[in-house]
Design a protein around this motif. Structure first.
Motif, PDB file in Angstrom:
ATOM      1  N   HIS A 151      -0.456   3.033  11.065  1.00  0.00           N
ATOM      2  CA  HIS A 151      -1.394   2.558  10.035  1.00  0.00           C
ATOM      3  C   HIS A 151      -2.440   3.646   9.781  1.00  0.00           C
ATOM      4  O   HIS A 151      -2.971   4.221  10.726  1.00  0.00           O
ATOM      5  CB  HIS A 151      -2.075   1.263  10.475  1.00  0.00           C
ATOM      6  CG  HIS A 151      -2.833   0.589   9.376  1.00  0.00           C
ATOM      7  ND1 HIS A 151      -4.055   1.038   8.947  1.00  0.00           N
ATOM      8  CD2 HIS A 151      -2.538  -0.488   8.610  1.00  0.00           C
ATOM      9  CE1 HIS A 151      -4.488   0.270   7.961  1.00  0.00           C
ATOM     10  NE2 HIS A 151      -3.584  -0.664   7.740  1.00  0.00           N
ATOM     11  N   GLU A 189      -2.439  -5.807   7.245  1.00  0.00           N
ATOM     12  CA  GLU A 189      -2.284  -5.390   8.636  1.00  0.00           C
ATOM     13  C   GLU A 189      -3.646  -5.274   9.329  1.00  0.00           C
ATOM     14  O   GLU A 189      -3.764  -5.614  10.512  1.00  0.00           O
ATOM     15  CB  GLU A 189      -1.521  -4.060   8.714  1.00  0.00           C
ATOM     16  CG  GLU A 189      -0.057  -4.220   8.381  1.00  0.00           C
ATOM     17  CD  GLU A 189       0.756  -2.946   8.476  1.00  0.00           C
ATOM     18  OE1 GLU A 189       1.989  -3.033   8.384  1.00  0.00           O
ATOM     19  OE2 GLU A 189       0.172  -1.854   8.640  1.00  0.00           O
ATOM     20  N   SER A 208       3.806  -0.095  11.455  1.00  0.00           N
ATOM     21  CA  SER A 208       3.163  -0.401  10.182  1.00  0.00           C
ATOM     22  C   SER A 208       4.174  -0.230   9.050  1.00  0.00           C
ATOM     23  O   SER A 208       5.021   0.667   9.086  1.00  0.00           O
ATOM     24  CB  SER A 208       1.988   0.544   9.949  1.00  0.00           C
ATOM     25  OG  SER A 208       1.469   0.381   8.646  1.00  0.00           O
ATOM     26  N   ASN A 262      -1.675  -2.612   3.664  1.00  0.00           N
ATOM     27  CA  ASN A 262      -2.815  -1.988   4.329  1.00  0.00           C
ATOM     28  C   ASN A 262      -3.837  -3.008   4.825  1.00  0.00           C
ATOM     29  O   ASN A 262      -4.088  -3.122   6.020  1.00  0.00           O
ATOM     30  CB  ASN A 262      -3.468  -0.983   3.371  1.00  0.00           C
ATOM     31  CG  ASN A 262      -4.516  -0.119   4.056  1.00  0.00           C
ATOM     32  OD1 ASN A 262      -5.142  -0.528   5.026  1.00  0.00           O
ATOM     33  ND2 ASN A 262      -4.705   1.073   3.540  1.00  0.00           N
TER      34      ASN A 262
END
Length: 201
Positions: A135, A121, A109, A118
């Protein structure tokens, strides 16, 4: 190629070095491809190196390369493409990397570098099934909690796997196998009666 893009290409080769797999210039845009193992470190260099300074991640999208130009494609299937902007130097860059396992695609991430990644993804996870190590909250974003599959994968059926309906006897929404027969939607072409005849006015 403009002098500005040439300079950016040279800087990418100098700063990223052997981690840079390729630099592609097409339609006055530059794409840098790096390996999955080097993805996070290269992203950090792109953001922090004073000669690059890509301060903003404008977009991040998942990609499914299982077919390319309507043909089967050799090579890795799933990739992520980041669109970066350097306000300091007034240039843009596309950073692309391929997940190394087609059956279980995982990449690092970049949320720790660019907070804007954020939801992008999460979208790539939801629609393509690409997982992102590190993440902070990787959950589905656009599909329902019980949704089966990843709808932007090229092998996902057009009508899906399940459908939902309200069941009055159970008093709730239930899932069931798809009842719609698969069909091809081809546009209907209407032409004049003598269309294409030689000598037709």
């Amino acid at each position: 190629m403009s002098a500005k893009l040439e300079r950016l290409g040279r800087l990418l080769e100098e700063i990223l070095g052997v981690r840079l797999k390729s630099v592609i210039v097409d339609r006055s845009e530059i794409t840098a491809e790096v390996g999955a193992a080097d993805y996070l470190e290269c992203a950090r260099l792109l953001r922090d190196h004073p000669e690059l300074r890509f301060e903003q991640l404008v977009d991040l999208s998942g990609l499914d390369y299982s077919a390319w130009k309507n043909e089967e494609r050799e090579g890795l299937r799933f990739a992520v493409s980041c669109h970066l902007l350097s306000v300091s130097h007034n240039w843009r860059l596309r950073l692309r990397t391929f997940a190394e396992d087609d059956s279980f695609p995982v990449l690092d991430s970049v949320v720790s570098l660019w907070g804007s990644a954020n939801w992008f993804e999460r979208e790539a996870f939801d629609l393509y099934g690409i997982l992102f190590n590190g993440h902070p909250d990787l959950r589905r974003l656009l599909t329902d909690y019980g949704f089966v599959g990843h709808p932007f994968r090229k092998d996902f059926p057009i009508s899906g796997y399940v459908e939902m309906r309200y069941d009055p006897e159970q008093g709730r929404v239930v899932y069931q196998p798809v009842t719609i027969e698969p069909r091809e939607n081809a546009p209907r072409i209407v032409r004049e009666e003598n269309y294409g005849d030689v000598g037709h006015g």
